[in-house]
Design an enzyme around this catalytic site. Structure first.
Site, PDB file in Angstrom:
ATOM      1  N   LYS A   7       7.881  47.275   8.701  1.00  0.00           N
ATOM      2  CA  LYS A   7       6.927  47.102   9.810  1.00  0.00           C
ATOM      3  C   LYS A   7       6.014  48.411   9.663  1.00  0.00           C
ATOM      4  O   LYS A   7       6.593  49.580   9.170  1.00  0.00           O
ATOM      5  CB  LYS A   7       7.524  47.128  11.126  1.00  0.00           C
ATOM      6  CG  LYS A   7       8.466  45.941  11.176  1.00  0.00           C
ATOM      7  CD  LYS A   7       9.195  45.824  12.468  1.00  0.00           C
ATOM      8  CE  LYS A   7      10.178  44.880  12.654  1.00  0.00           C
ATOM      9  NZ  LYS A   7      11.391  45.128  13.772  1.00  0.00           N
ATOM     10  N   THR A  32      20.240  50.957  20.905  1.00  0.00           N
ATOM     11  CA  THR A  32      20.683  51.620  19.598  1.00  0.00           C
ATOM     12  C   THR A  32      19.469  52.510  19.422  1.00  0.00           C
ATOM     13  O   THR A  32      19.592  53.637  18.734  1.00  0.00           O
ATOM     14  CB  THR A  32      20.807  50.917  18.739  1.00  0.00           C
ATOM     15  OG1 THR A  32      20.033  49.705  18.297  1.00  0.00           O
ATOM     16  CG2 THR A  32      22.273  50.250  18.520  1.00  0.00           C
ATOM     17  N   ASN A  38      21.737  48.196   9.410  1.00  0.00           N
ATOM     18  CA  ASN A  38      22.988  48.132  10.054  1.00  0.00           C
ATOM     19  C   ASN A  38      23.040  46.840  11.020  1.00  0.00           C
ATOM     20  O   ASN A  38      24.015  46.864  11.946  1.00  0.00           O
ATOM     21  CB  ASN A  38      23.253  49.467  10.743  1.00  0.00           C
ATOM     22  CG  ASN A  38      23.373  50.605   9.774  1.00  0.00           C
ATOM     23  OD1 ASN A  38      24.103  50.420   8.953  1.00  0.00           O
ATOM     24  ND2 ASN A  38      22.497  51.548  10.008  1.00  0.00           N
ATOM     25  N   ALA A  41      14.278  46.069  11.128  1.00  0.00           N
ATOM     26  CA  ALA A  41      14.001  46.991   9.776  1.00  0.00           C
ATOM     27  C   ALA A  41      15.384  47.675   9.619  1.00  0.00           C
ATOM     28  O   ALA A  41      15.661  48.233   8.621  1.00  0.00           O
ATOM     29  CB  ALA A  41      13.333  47.795  10.192  1.00  0.00           C
ATOM     30  N   SER A  42      16.419  47.357  10.266  1.00  0.00           N
ATOM     31  CA  SER A  42      18.059  48.253  10.162  1.00  0.00           C
ATOM     32  C   SER A  42      18.737  47.521   9.211  1.00  0.00           C
ATOM     33  O   SER A  42      18.626  46.218   8.930  1.00  0.00           O
ATOM     34  CB  SER A  42      18.528  47.900  11.325  1.00  0.00           C
ATOM     35  OG  SER A  42      19.826  48.622  11.364  1.00  0.00           O
ATOM     36  N   GLY A 100      11.150  51.178  14.606  1.00  0.00           N
ATOM     37  CA  GLY A 100      10.796  49.865  13.804  1.00  0.00           C
ATOM     38  C   GLY A 100      10.420  50.379  12.196  1.00  0.00           C
ATOM     39  O   GLY A 100      10.327  49.454  11.677  1.00  0.00           O
ATOM     40  N   ASP A 115      13.146  41.708  17.476  1.00  0.00           N
ATOM     41  CA  ASP A 115      13.601  42.925  16.961  1.00  0.00           C
ATOM     42  C   ASP A 115      15.208  43.312  17.772  1.00  0.00           C
ATOM     43  O   ASP A 115      15.428  42.555  18.574  1.00  0.00           O
ATOM     44  CB  ASP A 115      12.567  43.958  17.403  1.00  0.00           C
ATOM     45  CG  ASP A 115      12.996  45.215  16.960  1.00  0.00           C
ATOM     46  OD1 ASP A 115      13.310  45.397  15.874  1.00  0.00           O
ATOM     47  OD2 ASP A 115      13.102  46.353  17.870  1.00  0.00           O
ATOM     48  N   LEU A 116      15.891  44.345  16.982  1.00  0.00           N
ATOM     49  CA  LEU A 116      17.110  44.535  17.634  1.00  0.00           C
ATOM     50  C   LEU A 116      17.165  45.579  18.482  1.00  0.00           C
ATOM     51  O   LEU A 116      17.245  45.751  19.668  1.00  0.00           O
ATOM     52  CB  LEU A 116      18.068  44.267  16.413  1.00  0.00           C
ATOM     53  CG  LEU A 116      19.612  44.817  16.752  1.00  0.00           C
ATOM     54  CD1 LEU A 116      20.121  43.945  17.713  1.00  0.00           C
ATOM     55  CD2 LEU A 116      20.164  45.168  15.376  1.00  0.00           C
ATOM     56  N   ASP A 117      17.005  47.065  17.592  1.00  0.00           N
ATOM     57  CA  ASP A 117      17.229  48.070  18.190  1.00  0.00           C
ATOM     58  C   ASP A 117      15.963  48.318  19.357  1.00  0.00           C
ATOM     59  O   ASP A 117      14.886  48.340  19.094  1.00  0.00           O
ATOM     60  CB  ASP A 117      16.939  49.498  17.429  1.00  0.00           C
ATOM     61  CG  ASP A 117      17.910  49.236  16.080  1.00  0.00           C
ATOM     62  OD1 ASP A 117      19.133  49.098  16.344  1.00  0.00           O
ATOM     63  OD2 ASP A 117      17.552  49.368  14.840  1.00  0.00           O
ATOM     64  N   ARG A 169      14.475  53.747   7.235  1.00  0.00           N
ATOM     65  CA  ARG A 169      15.349  54.900   7.551  1.00  0.00           C
ATOM     66  C   ARG A 169      14.731  56.018   6.535  1.00  0.00           C
ATOM     67  O   ARG A 169      14.364  56.905   6.961  1.00  0.00           O
ATOM     68  CB  ARG A 169      16.797  54.822   6.731  1.00  0.00           C
ATOM     69  CG  ARG A 169      17.614  55.958   7.181  1.00  0.00           C
ATOM     70  CD  ARG A 169      19.066  55.559   6.759  1.00  0.00           C
ATOM     71  NE  ARG A 169      19.510  54.102   7.113  1.00  0.00           N
ATOM     72  CZ  ARG A 169      20.328  53.429   6.278  1.00  0.00           C
ATOM     73  NH1 ARG A 169      21.010  54.021   5.506  1.00  0.00           N
ATOM     74  NH2 ARG A 169      21.068  52.226   6.923  1.00  0.00           N
TER      75      ARG A 169
HETATM   76  C1  G6P Z   1      14.828  50.070  13.303  1.00  0.00           C
HETATM   77  C2  G6P Z   1      14.670  51.075  14.133  1.00  0.00           C
HETATM   78  C3  G6P Z   1      14.372  52.364  13.401  1.00  0.00           C
HETATM   79  C4  G6P Z   1      15.476  52.496  12.267  1.00  0.00           C
HETATM   80  C5  G6P Z   1      15.074  51.371  11.492  1.00  0.00           C
HETATM   81  C6  G6P Z   1      16.237  51.319  10.187  1.00  0.00           C
HETATM   82  O1  G6P Z   1      13.838  49.463  13.024  1.00  0.00           O
HETATM   83  O2  G6P Z   1      13.790  50.778  15.261  1.00  0.00           O
HETATM   84  O3  G6P Z   1      14.347  53.401  14.491  1.00  0.00           O
HETATM   85  O4  G6P Z   1      14.880  53.552  11.728  1.00  0.00           O
HETATM   86  O5  G6P Z   1      15.653  50.134  12.177  1.00  0.00           O
HETATM   87  O6  G6P Z   1      17.515  51.215  10.734  1.00  0.00           O
HETATM   88  P1  G6P Z   1      18.798  51.723   9.743  1.00  0.00           P
HETATM   89  O7  G6P Z   1      20.062  51.122  10.873  1.00  0.00           O
HETATM   90  O8  G6P Z   1      18.801  50.811   8.386  1.00  0.00           O
HETATM   91  O9  G6P Z   1      19.095  53.230   9.375  1.00  0.00           O
HETATM   92 MG    MG Z   2      13.073  48.133  17.768  1.00  0.00          MG
END
Ligand code: G6P
Ligand code: MG
Length: 216
Positions: A146, A18, A119, A116-117, A47, A10-12, A50
């Site tokens: 997720k 972030t 970005n 899930a991001s 996770g 996972d990233l964030d 948005r």
């Molecule tokens: C990750 C984070 C979430 C975030 C999601 C979407 O899973 O844990 O908190 O809402 O990504 O991110 P985004 O950058 O597409 O808004």
């Molecule tokens: Mg995360």
């Protein structure tokens, strides 16, 4: 034979901090709408996508919006979030991230991103870690977020490694559930009580050893 052949990150909140930027931007939006939410509530946003995050926050504030307004609000949050992440530096990688990625590379373990991001690529570039990944699965590539296992199953498929030989590294309850449903091992990054469903929980990647990962 090695038990673990691939690691899906996972990233964030796992590789980069972030999660705090997401929290700040969502809180700013909630405050503008006249309510607040706690850091404990914020765990439920980790996770998930948005738009799902926004829907949950509006439920907490007992606010209803039209589909058009939902789009506008999620755009607004993302603009604030982007303002924060455009200034990201490699120094904002969480302690141990780069070293752990390098160790996996050295040992021939395949590496994928399962985030899930939407970005994710910007963040990987800003922090200069994109080259470590053999596959990148982000929020632009999945239909369901997720705790659905889709993001990790696509990652394993792209890496050509069976789920049973994959380990996921996650900071979100939703992500831990996704990994377990995908039939993968999972390491939680964060609080032992919050992430109790994980096979192992550590405070951060700097605490992780390759031996721990291989003994799951
Ligand atoms: C990750 C984070 C979430 C975030 C999601 C979407 O899973 O844990 O908190 O809402 O990504 O991110 P985004 O950058 O597409 O808004
Ligand atoms: Mg995360």
């Amino acid at each position: 034979m090695k038990k673990i052949n691939a690691c899906l990150f996972d990233l964030d909140g796992v590789l980069v901090d972030t999660a705090i930027y997401h929290y700040k931007a969502w809180r700013r939006l909630a405050n503008e709408l006249g309510f607040d939410f706690t850091e404990k509530d914020n765990e439920k946003l980790k996770g998930i996508s948005r738009i799902q995050s926004l829907k949950l926050i509006l439920e907490w504030g007992k606010i209803e919006k039209t589909p058009e307004e939902l789009q506008e609000l999620s755009q607004k949050k993302n603009d604030w979030y982007l303002q924060m992440i455009t200034h990201m530096q490699p120094s904002e990688l969480l302690p141990g991230s780069r070293e752990f990625l390098q160790e996996l590379k050295n040992r021939g373990i395949k590496i994928a991103l399962g985030s899930a991001s939407k970005n994710a690529i910007i963040i990987l570039d800003k922090t200069n870690i994109r080259h470590f990944f053999d596959a990148i699965v982000d929020g632009n590539m999945v239909q369901t977020s997720k705790p659905d296992p889709e993001v990790f199953l696509i990652g394993a498929k792209l890496l050509n490694v069976p789920p049973q030989q994959c380990v996921v590294i996650e900071d979100a309850i939703a992500g831990i559930e996704a990994a377990l449903t995908a039939n993968m091992k999972v390491i939680g990054i964060g609080d032992k009580v919050t992430l109790k469903k994980a096979n192992l929980v550590v405070a951060g990647l700097s605490e992780m050893t390759f031996e721990q990962l291989n003994s799951l």
